[in-house]
Design a protein around this motif. Sequence first.
Motif, mmCIF file in Angstrom:
data_model
loop_
_atom_site.group_PDB
_atom_site.id
_atom_site.type_symbol
_atom_site.label_atom_id
_atom_site.label_comp_id
_atom_site.label_asym_id
_atom_site.label_seq_id
_atom_site.Cartn_x
_atom_site.Cartn_y
_atom_site.Cartn_z
ATOM 1 N N GLU A 152 43.185 34.653 44.821
ATOM 2 C CA GLU A 152 42.868 33.706 44.196
ATOM 3 C C GLU A 152 41.178 33.518 44.153
ATOM 4 O O GLU A 152 40.446 33.219 43.150
ATOM 5 N N PHE A 153 40.651 33.927 45.590
ATOM 6 C CA PHE A 153 39.302 33.862 45.641
ATOM 7 C C PHE A 153 38.576 34.739 44.547
ATOM 8 O O PHE A 153 37.526 34.474 44.011
ATOM 9 N N ILE A 154 38.882 35.974 44.576
ATOM 10 C CA ILE A 154 38.092 36.946 43.814
ATOM 11 C C ILE A 154 38.279 36.744 42.332
ATOM 12 O O ILE A 154 37.301 36.902 41.658
ATOM 13 N N ARG A 155 39.495 36.138 41.822
ATOM 14 C CA ARG A 155 39.269 35.770 40.260
ATOM 15 C C ARG A 155 38.280 34.552 40.165
ATOM 16 O O ARG A 155 37.671 34.719 39.043
ATOM 17 N N LYS A 156 38.414 33.534 41.213
ATOM 18 C CA LYS A 156 37.595 32.421 41.077
ATOM 19 C C LYS A 156 35.947 32.970 40.881
ATOM 20 O O LYS A 156 35.243 32.468 40.260
ATOM 21 N N TRP A 157 35.433 33.731 41.896
ATOM 22 C CA TRP A 157 34.308 34.319 42.204
ATOM 23 C C TRP A 157 33.933 35.038 40.930
ATOM 24 O O TRP A 157 32.918 35.033 40.402
ATOM 25 N N LEU A 158 34.796 36.056 40.348
ATOM 26 C CA LEU A 158 34.320 36.760 39.144
ATOM 27 C C LEU A 158 34.401 35.698 37.980
ATOM 28 O O LEU A 158 33.494 36.101 36.953
ATOM 29 N N SER A 159 34.992 34.622 37.762
ATOM 30 C CA SER A 159 34.544 33.782 36.746
ATOM 31 C C SER A 159 33.442 33.033 37.021
ATOM 32 O O SER A 159 32.788 32.828 35.788
ATOM 33 N N GLU A 160 32.786 32.907 38.103
ATOM 34 C CA GLU A 160 31.541 32.443 38.188
ATOM 35 C C GLU A 160 30.282 33.595 38.128
ATOM 36 O O GLU A 160 29.277 33.311 38.388
ATOM 37 N N HIS A 161 30.696 34.740 38.302
ATOM 38 C CA HIS A 161 29.942 35.984 38.365
ATOM 39 C C HIS A 161 30.572 37.002 37.240
ATOM 40 O O HIS A 161 30.875 38.074 37.519
ATOM 41 N N GLU A 163 29.074 38.685 34.918
ATOM 42 C CA GLU A 163 28.234 39.805 34.939
ATOM 43 C C GLU A 163 29.181 41.202 35.571
ATOM 44 O O GLU A 163 28.763 42.196 35.342
ATOM 45 N N PHE A 164 29.950 40.949 36.565
ATOM 46 C CA PHE A 164 30.603 41.770 37.414
ATOM 47 C C PHE A 164 32.060 42.107 37.047
ATOM 48 O O PHE A 164 32.621 43.136 37.794
ATOM 49 N N ILE A 165 32.496 41.565 36.134
ATOM 50 C CA ILE A 165 33.937 41.718 35.616
ATOM 51 C C ILE A 165 34.336 43.087 35.445
ATOM 52 O O ILE A 165 35.155 43.506 35.738
ATOM 53 N N SER A 166 33.401 44.024 34.661
ATOM 54 C CA SER A 166 33.606 45.125 34.308
ATOM 55 C C SER A 166 33.547 46.182 35.276
ATOM 56 O O SER A 166 33.632 47.451 35.128
ATOM 57 N N ASN A 167 32.722 45.700 36.532
ATOM 58 C CA ASN A 167 32.419 46.896 37.540
ATOM 59 C C ASN A 167 33.715 47.228 38.346
ATOM 60 O O ASN A 167 34.616 46.584 38.301
ATOM 61 N N PRO A 168 33.753 48.514 38.506
ATOM 62 C CA PRO A 168 34.985 49.038 39.465
ATOM 63 C C PRO A 168 35.191 48.203 40.615
ATOM 64 O O PRO A 168 34.191 47.978 41.237
ATOM 65 N N ASN A 192 47.060 41.233 37.163
ATOM 66 C CA ASN A 192 46.489 41.756 35.876
ATOM 67 C C ASN A 192 47.836 42.102 34.905
ATOM 68 O O ASN A 192 47.471 41.970 33.920
ATOM 69 N N ASP A 193 49.032 42.417 35.684
ATOM 70 C CA ASP A 193 49.835 42.658 34.518
ATOM 71 C C ASP A 193 50.660 41.507 33.958
ATOM 72 O O ASP A 193 50.828 41.511 32.826
ATOM 73 N N LEU A 194 50.182 40.456 34.679
ATOM 74 C CA LEU A 194 50.711 39.082 33.998
ATOM 75 C C LEU A 194 49.768 38.504 33.074
ATOM 76 O O LEU A 194 50.012 37.487 32.637
ATOM 77 N N GLY A 195 48.536 39.239 33.014
ATOM 78 C CA GLY A 195 47.584 38.487 32.177
ATOM 79 C C GLY A 195 46.703 37.792 32.701
ATOM 80 O O GLY A 195 46.046 36.650 32.027
ATOM 81 N N PHE A 196 46.452 37.489 34.222
ATOM 82 C CA PHE A 196 45.642 36.510 34.631
ATOM 83 C C PHE A 196 44.262 36.844 34.115
ATOM 84 O O PHE A 196 43.792 38.004 34.143
ATOM 85 N N LYS A 197 43.459 35.732 34.128
ATOM 86 C CA LYS A 197 41.987 35.973 33.852
ATOM 87 C C LYS A 197 41.253 35.291 34.887
ATOM 88 O O LYS A 197 41.446 34.325 35.857
#
Length: 409
Positions: A152-161, A163-168, A192-197
């Motif tokens: 949960e942390f990393i999805r929320k962090w990426l939502s706020e950042h 620019e890093f969503i596409s990084n490996p 990812n399989d369930l389509g979480f954003k």
Amino acid sequence: MAKKLLLLLLLIILSSHANCGSIVKFLPGFEGPLPFQLETGYIGVGDQEQVQLFYYFIKSEKNPTEDPLLIWLTGGPGCSSITGLLFENGPVTFKVEGYNGGTPTLLSTTYSWTKVANIIFLDQPVGSGFSYATTQFLDSPSDSGEAKRIHEFIRKWLSEHKEFISNPFYVSGDSYSGKIIPAMVQEISKGNDLGFKPQINLEGFVIGNPVTDTEFEHNQRIPFAHGMALISDELYESLERSGKGNYDNIDPHNTECLKHFDEFLKEYTDLLSSLWANDESVREALHVVKGSIDKWVRCSSGKPYDSDIKSSVPYHINNSIKGYRSLIFSGDHDLMAPFISTQAWIRSLNYSIVEKWRPWMIHNQVAGYTQTYANKMTYATVKGGGHTPEYKPKESFIMFQRWISGQPL
């Protein structure tokens, strides 16, 4: 009681404004502006975001827009991510020699993994480092629960950042995080399989000296100690006869060698980290919420924690089926999670060998040994290495740099 309720109310109000990361340009103890980009902050997870997880984010010094993004989990469970940041593979560390009081001095390191990767150092579980809860009534943290919370942390962090969503993206860490990382990789993959954003560009994971299966680890420690000449042939043969291959049942009061098992070397650096992290000017520089914790400790022991993942091997199997690449490495002088126990559970996966056991080299010197498998797993030892990368920083960095860029070790 009224005072405690007022404090909790204040923390809830503060936490609603804590999710925005703050840039840190100067740190007490470091001369001049930081030569890297540091951000600190909190991400709220769980019911009503009652758990506020503190993080340090350092951009890659090479090419942050394209370089991999790692989350680094320190072991314990319950050790602050300052352990990773300041002792293992971060860009600064303490100057130990010549310390004579006052704010400890910080120095730049040569072999920081942030030279080739963006890294989030995360304080987890709640109560570790500067992470805190806005309520007293929380379930005890657990292995499986932490895998979900960090997901949960990393999805929320990426939502706020964004620019890093596409990084490996890679999940990484060492020691006890060997229980949590494979489960977290599975959680991310399912999400990812369930389509979480947002979708996470998950490519693999890295674990050093991983705690994986206590039966493997415990039963390999005595053979490892014997092989390293830490115990005599006579004592080893006596232990082998009495344990019959199962050393969990041996009475620790009757065996001198088992005193090594739970030995935790309290180095001078533990004192420096405590002095530094409890300094009010340091907390202000890091934008730690006032009143959120009392005394900072490097490793919070004795707190309730449910080790509910007895073996992470099934998660490794599931992650391999999904095609994620992995680097598993062992300092070959580590007694806590001996390399022979890591080799044992890797063999239990029954994957075919792609590249047989061979030395890997740095400047024509053997730096360790490595073997690769058909499930995209690379296993490597670090010659002379201990339980974490801090013992052999140069070798650990070069190993990681080669692997993360897709080169053979």
